[in-house]
Design an enzyme around this catalytic site. Structure first.
Site, PDB file in Angstrom:
ATOM      1  N   SER A 102       0.840  -1.200   0.000  1.00  0.00           N
ATOM      2  CA  SER A 102       0.000   0.000   0.000  1.00  0.00           C
ATOM      3  C   SER A 102       0.872   1.246   0.000  1.00  0.00           C
ATOM      4  CB  SER A 102      -0.852  -0.021   1.268  1.00  0.00           C
ATOM      5  OG  SER A 102      -1.418   1.239   1.503  1.00  0.00           O
TER       6      SER A 102
ATOM      7  N   TYR B 252      -1.659  -1.101  10.918  1.00  0.00           N
ATOM      8  CA  TYR B 252      -1.968  -1.653   9.586  1.00  0.00           C
ATOM      9  C   TYR B 252      -0.797  -1.393   8.638  1.00  0.00           C
ATOM     10  CZ  TYR B 252      -3.636  -1.631   4.772  1.00  0.00           C
ATOM     11  OH  TYR B 252      -3.738  -1.835   3.409  1.00  0.00           O
TER      12      TYR B 252
ATOM     13  N   LYS C  98       2.207  -3.948   6.559  1.00  0.00           N
ATOM     14  CA  LYS C  98       2.613  -3.923   5.141  1.00  0.00           C
ATOM     15  C   LYS C  98       4.134  -3.759   5.027  1.00  0.00           C
ATOM     16  CE  LYS C  98      -1.411  -4.421   3.357  1.00  0.00           C
ATOM     17  NZ  LYS C  98      -1.745  -5.736   2.809  1.00  0.00           N
TER      18      LYS C  98
HETATM   19  P1  NAD Z   1     -11.001  -6.962   1.396  1.00  0.00           P
HETATM   20  O1  NAD Z   1     -11.205  -6.928   2.858  1.00  0.00           O
HETATM   21  O2  NAD Z   1     -12.175  -6.730   0.514  1.00  0.00           O
HETATM   22  O3  NAD Z   1     -10.318  -8.334   0.959  1.00  0.00           O
HETATM   23  C1  NAD Z   1      -9.415  -9.038   1.795  1.00  0.00           C
HETATM   24  C2  NAD Z   1      -9.926 -10.465   1.912  1.00  0.00           C
HETATM   25  O4  NAD Z   1      -9.046 -11.191   2.776  1.00  0.00           O
HETATM   26  C3  NAD Z   1     -11.333 -10.521   2.534  1.00  0.00           C
HETATM   27  O5  NAD Z   1     -12.199 -11.252   1.686  1.00  0.00           O
HETATM   28  C4  NAD Z   1     -11.105 -11.231   3.866  1.00  0.00           C
HETATM   29  O6  NAD Z   1     -12.212 -12.031   4.231  1.00  0.00           O
HETATM   30  C5  NAD Z   1      -9.845 -12.023   3.587  1.00  0.00           C
HETATM   31  N1  NAD Z   1      -9.063 -12.355   4.785  1.00  0.00           N
HETATM   32  C6  NAD Z   1      -8.684 -11.539   5.791  1.00  0.00           C
HETATM   33  N2  NAD Z   1      -7.984 -12.234   6.709  1.00  0.00           N
HETATM   34  C7  NAD Z   1      -7.920 -13.514   6.258  1.00  0.00           C
HETATM   35  C8  NAD Z   1      -7.351 -14.710   6.777  1.00  0.00           C
HETATM   36  N3  NAD Z   1      -6.737 -14.743   7.961  1.00  0.00           N
HETATM   37  N4  NAD Z   1      -7.469 -15.845   6.065  1.00  0.00           N
HETATM   38  C9  NAD Z   1      -8.119 -15.854   4.870  1.00  0.00           C
HETATM   39  N5  NAD Z   1      -8.701 -14.757   4.346  1.00  0.00           N
HETATM   40  C10 NAD Z   1      -8.597 -13.605   5.034  1.00  0.00           C
HETATM   41  O7  NAD Z   1      -9.846  -5.914   1.061  1.00  0.00           O
HETATM   42  P2  NAD Z   1      -9.306  -5.421  -0.340  1.00  0.00           P
HETATM   43  O8  NAD Z   1      -9.631  -3.979  -0.450  1.00  0.00           O
HETATM   44  O9  NAD Z   1      -9.710  -6.347  -1.414  1.00  0.00           O
HETATM   45  O10 NAD Z   1      -7.744  -5.517  -0.085  1.00  0.00           O
HETATM   46  C11 NAD Z   1      -6.963  -6.607  -0.534  1.00  0.00           C
HETATM   47  C12 NAD Z   1      -5.526  -6.386  -0.093  1.00  0.00           C
HETATM   48  O11 NAD Z   1      -5.054  -5.144  -0.636  1.00  0.00           O
HETATM   49  C13 NAD Z   1      -5.364  -6.271   1.421  1.00  0.00           C
HETATM   50  O12 NAD Z   1      -4.168  -6.936   1.780  1.00  0.00           O
HETATM   51  C14 NAD Z   1      -5.246  -4.782   1.661  1.00  0.00           C
HETATM   52  O13 NAD Z   1      -4.498  -4.480   2.811  1.00  0.00           O
HETATM   53  C15 NAD Z   1      -4.510  -4.331   0.409  1.00  0.00           C
HETATM   54  N6  NAD Z   1      -4.752  -2.918   0.089  1.00  0.00           N
HETATM   55  C16 NAD Z   1      -6.042  -2.467  -0.041  1.00  0.00           C
HETATM   56  C17 NAD Z   1      -6.260  -1.114  -0.288  1.00  0.00           C
HETATM   57  C18 NAD Z   1      -7.678  -0.579  -0.414  1.00  0.00           C
HETATM   58  O14 NAD Z   1      -7.847   0.638  -0.329  1.00  0.00           O
HETATM   59  N7  NAD Z   1      -8.684  -1.392  -0.646  1.00  0.00           N
HETATM   60  C19 NAD Z   1      -5.176  -0.232  -0.438  1.00  0.00           C
HETATM   61  C20 NAD Z   1      -3.887  -0.743  -0.324  1.00  0.00           C
HETATM   62  C21 NAD Z   1      -3.691  -2.087  -0.052  1.00  0.00           C
HETATM   63  C1  UD1 Z   2      -6.755   5.429   4.029  1.00  0.00           C
HETATM   64  C2  UD1 Z   2      -5.750   5.013   5.058  1.00  0.00           C
HETATM   65  C3  UD1 Z   2      -4.622   4.268   4.355  1.00  0.00           C
HETATM   66  C4  UD1 Z   2      -5.181   3.089   3.580  1.00  0.00           C
HETATM   67  C5  UD1 Z   2      -6.239   3.578   2.601  1.00  0.00           C
HETATM   68  C6  UD1 Z   2      -6.920   2.469   1.870  1.00  0.00           C
HETATM   69  C7  UD1 Z   2      -5.910   6.635   6.888  1.00  0.00           C
HETATM   70  C8  UD1 Z   2      -5.260   7.793   7.561  1.00  0.00           C
HETATM   71  N1  UD1 Z   2      -5.285   6.168   5.770  1.00  0.00           N
HETATM   72  O1  UD1 Z   2      -6.115   6.281   3.083  1.00  0.00           O
HETATM   73  O2  UD1 Z   2      -3.679   3.810   5.299  1.00  0.00           O
HETATM   74  O3  UD1 Z   2      -4.154   2.441   2.856  1.00  0.00           O
HETATM   75  O4  UD1 Z   2      -7.247   4.313   3.326  1.00  0.00           O
HETATM   76  O5  UD1 Z   2      -7.703   1.700   2.723  1.00  0.00           O
HETATM   77  O6  UD1 Z   2      -6.929   6.105   7.329  1.00  0.00           O
HETATM   78  N2  UD1 Z   2     -12.141  11.946   3.583  1.00  0.00           N
HETATM   79  C9  UD1 Z   2     -13.138  12.875   3.897  1.00  0.00           C
HETATM   80  N3  UD1 Z   2     -14.289  12.397   4.452  1.00  0.00           N
HETATM   81  C10 UD1 Z   2     -14.503  11.070   4.704  1.00  0.00           C
HETATM   82  C11 UD1 Z   2     -13.487  10.141   4.382  1.00  0.00           C
HETATM   83  C12 UD1 Z   2     -12.302  10.629   3.833  1.00  0.00           C
HETATM   84  O7  UD1 Z   2     -12.994  14.069   3.692  1.00  0.00           O
HETATM   85  O8  UD1 Z   2     -15.573  10.732   5.210  1.00  0.00           O
HETATM   86  C13 UD1 Z   2     -10.923  12.450   2.935  1.00  0.00           C
HETATM   87  C14 UD1 Z   2      -9.636  12.161   3.692  1.00  0.00           C
HETATM   88  O9  UD1 Z   2      -9.364  13.191   4.589  1.00  0.00           O
HETATM   89  C15 UD1 Z   2      -8.629  12.055   2.535  1.00  0.00           C
HETATM   90  C16 UD1 Z   2      -9.455  11.490   1.376  1.00  0.00           C
HETATM   91  O10 UD1 Z   2     -10.818  11.760   1.700  1.00  0.00           O
HETATM   92  O11 UD1 Z   2      -8.186  13.342   2.172  1.00  0.00           O
HETATM   93  C17 UD1 Z   2      -9.275   9.993   1.165  1.00  0.00           C
HETATM   94  O12 UD1 Z   2      -9.524   9.313   2.385  1.00  0.00           O
HETATM   95  P1  UD1 Z   2      -9.613   7.711   2.455  1.00  0.00           P
HETATM   96  O13 UD1 Z   2     -10.519   7.207   1.407  1.00  0.00           O
HETATM   97  O14 UD1 Z   2      -9.912   7.349   3.872  1.00  0.00           O
HETATM   98  O15 UD1 Z   2      -8.148   7.236   2.044  1.00  0.00           O
HETATM   99  P2  UD1 Z   2      -6.731   7.644   2.653  1.00  0.00           P
HETATM  100  O16 UD1 Z   2      -6.855   8.494   3.843  1.00  0.00           O
HETATM  101  O17 UD1 Z   2      -5.914   8.163   1.529  1.00  0.00           O
END
Ligand code: NAD
Ligand code: UD1
Length: 330
Positions: free
Chosen positions: A123, A147, A151
């Site tokens: 991430s 979190y 990573k």
């Molecule tokens: P998500 O929660 O939709 O998907 C993650 C999946 O992993 C879920 O279906 C959950 O049930 C499963 N899981 C969690 N713990 C588990 C375990 N112990 N055993 C088996 N399954 C398990 O999340 P996502 O948004 O699809 O994210 C996928 C990956 O990408 C994650 O590792 C997340 O940290 C990373 N990531 C997501 C974002 C984002 O904004 N969505 C950003 C950066 C990184």
């Molecule tokens: C957040 C996490 C980051 C994670 C990512 C994806 C924090 C501080 N960071 O990123 O670690 O990898 O989500 O899951 O939680 N905002 C509003 N109103 C809201 C929600 C968000 O104004 O109700 C604004 C925030 O201030 C930011 C932007 O929208 O400027 C994006 O926020 P968000 O979607 O939560 O993502 P990140 O903060 O970038």
């Protein structure tokens, strides 16, 4: 055969569709902590293909070993993990055990069964509070919450694995802010409870579940005063995994890529584009800044373009439209 962990989750399900459509064979697993079997069925129907799927848990090595015994796995794409920043602050051990110990279990099985290729969902959170934008892969790394630390630690473990075993190849994919959904409206992001991230909160506000969206600060040093992020369509992100798998098939060692668009959009950009393209209202109230937020984060995605031949294609309007068509009738 490619093992997809966390396959029924948001990014896992979209990537599974892309992999199947690209003709790859996959086996998936999930413990359904944050997803359901419905997504597995949807992936089958969208790809027109069936595939083996297991209910298994990263923390239970025996439940995963069955999969390694029953299939000839040659690469792992690892999505499974917990991802809520606030929850990780409240329950750090839950996060360290699930994400770090769980990944170590998976890596032990890969070692035992001679699986040498690994794509990891990292991430942009590993850049902590970046000093400038755009952010490239050589920026200093730090984290501000458990979190993010999971990573960063896992990235370190994977780098050590590559030092110890010259045949091992790893792609560390640092996602920026994934939003949007598959155009079919069959898969997308539907978080349990009150979401933390901006797009799910905009959707809940448009549906009337939340009365008003909270804008966390309009006094940042950005063009309109609200926070700027690099939002990337989840389908573009999914394609990035296919490109990364091709890369690590050819080259061993650690390969690190930002997956973002390189463009920054503000909170107001998202609210107004969403309201316009979907013909809905998104009432909002400006509140104080959210602690821990940085003013501006967007990627320099040029390394992924140069080395993987991958770049994001879909724009903010597509992201807003598809997010809404997935969630509006849920
Ligand atoms: P998500 O929660 O939709 O998907 C993650 C999946 O992993 C879920 O279906 C959950 O049930 C499963 N899981 C969690 N713990 C588990 C375990 N112990 N055993 C088996 N399954 C398990 O999340 P996502 O948004 O699809 O994210 C996928 C990956 O990408 C994650 O590792 C997340 O940290 C990373 N990531 C997501 C974002 C984002 O904004 N969505 C950003 C950066 C990184
Ligand atoms: C957040 C996490 C980051 C994670 C990512 C994806 C924090 C501080 N960071 O990123 O670690 O990898 O989500 O899951 O939680 N905002 C509003 N109103 C809201 C929600 C968000 O104004 O109700 C604004 C925030 O201030 C930011 C932007 O929208 O400027 C994006 O926020 P968000 O979607 O939560 O993502 P990140 O903060 O970038």
């Amino acid at each position: 055969m490619i093992l997809v962990t966390g396959m029924s989750g948001y990014i896992g399900s979209h990537t599974a569709v892309a992999l199947l459509k690209a003709g790859k064979d996959i086996v998936g697993f999930d413990n359904f902590y944050n997803s359901s079997f419905e997504a597995v069925k949807a992936v089958e129907s969208l790809s027109g293909r069936s595939f083996p799927f297991y209910e298994a848990d990263l923390r239970d090595i025996d439940s995963m070993e069955r999969i390694f015994k029953e299939h000839n796995i040659d690469a792992v794409v690892h999505f499974a993990g917990l991802k809520a920043v606030g929850e990780s602050v409240a329950k750090p051990l839950f996060y360290y055990e699930n994400n770090i110990c769980g990944t170590v279990n998976l890596l032990k099985l890969m070692e035992k069964y001679g699986v040498m290729r690994f794509v990891f969902s990292s991430s942009a959170t590993v850049y902590g509070e970046p000093k400038s934008v755009p952010i490239n892969e050589d920026f200093p790394l730090s984290t501000t919450n458990p979190y993010g630390s999971t990573k960063l630690y896992i990235e370190g473990i994977l780098k050590d694995m590559c030092k110890a075993n010259k045949e091992f190849s790893v792609a560390l994919l640092r996602y920026f802010n994934p939003i949007g959904a598959h155009e079919s409206g069959l898969i997308g992001e539907n978080p349990n409870g009150i979401p933390n991230n901006l797009m799910p909160r905009i959707c809940q506000t448009a549906k009337g579940i939340m009365k008003s969206l909270t804008v966390f600060g309009d006094d940042y040093p950005t063009p309109d005063g609200t926070g700027v992020r690099d939002y990337i369509h989840v389908c573009d992100l999914a394609d990035g995994h296919i490109a990364a798998l091709d890369k690590i098939e050819k080259d061993t060692g650690v390969h690190i890529y930002n997956l973002g668009t390189g463009k920054g959009y503000s909170v107001y950009d998202l609210i107004h584009t969403f309201a316009r393209v979907n013909g809905v209202e998104v009432p909002y109230t400006v509140c104080p800044r959210r602690p821990g937020d940085v003013p501006e984060m967007y990627s320099d995605p040029s390394k992924a373009k140069a080395e993987l031949g991958w770049e994001a294609r879909l724009g903010l309007e597509d992201m807003c439209r598809s997010s809404w068509s997935f969630i509006k009738d849920k």
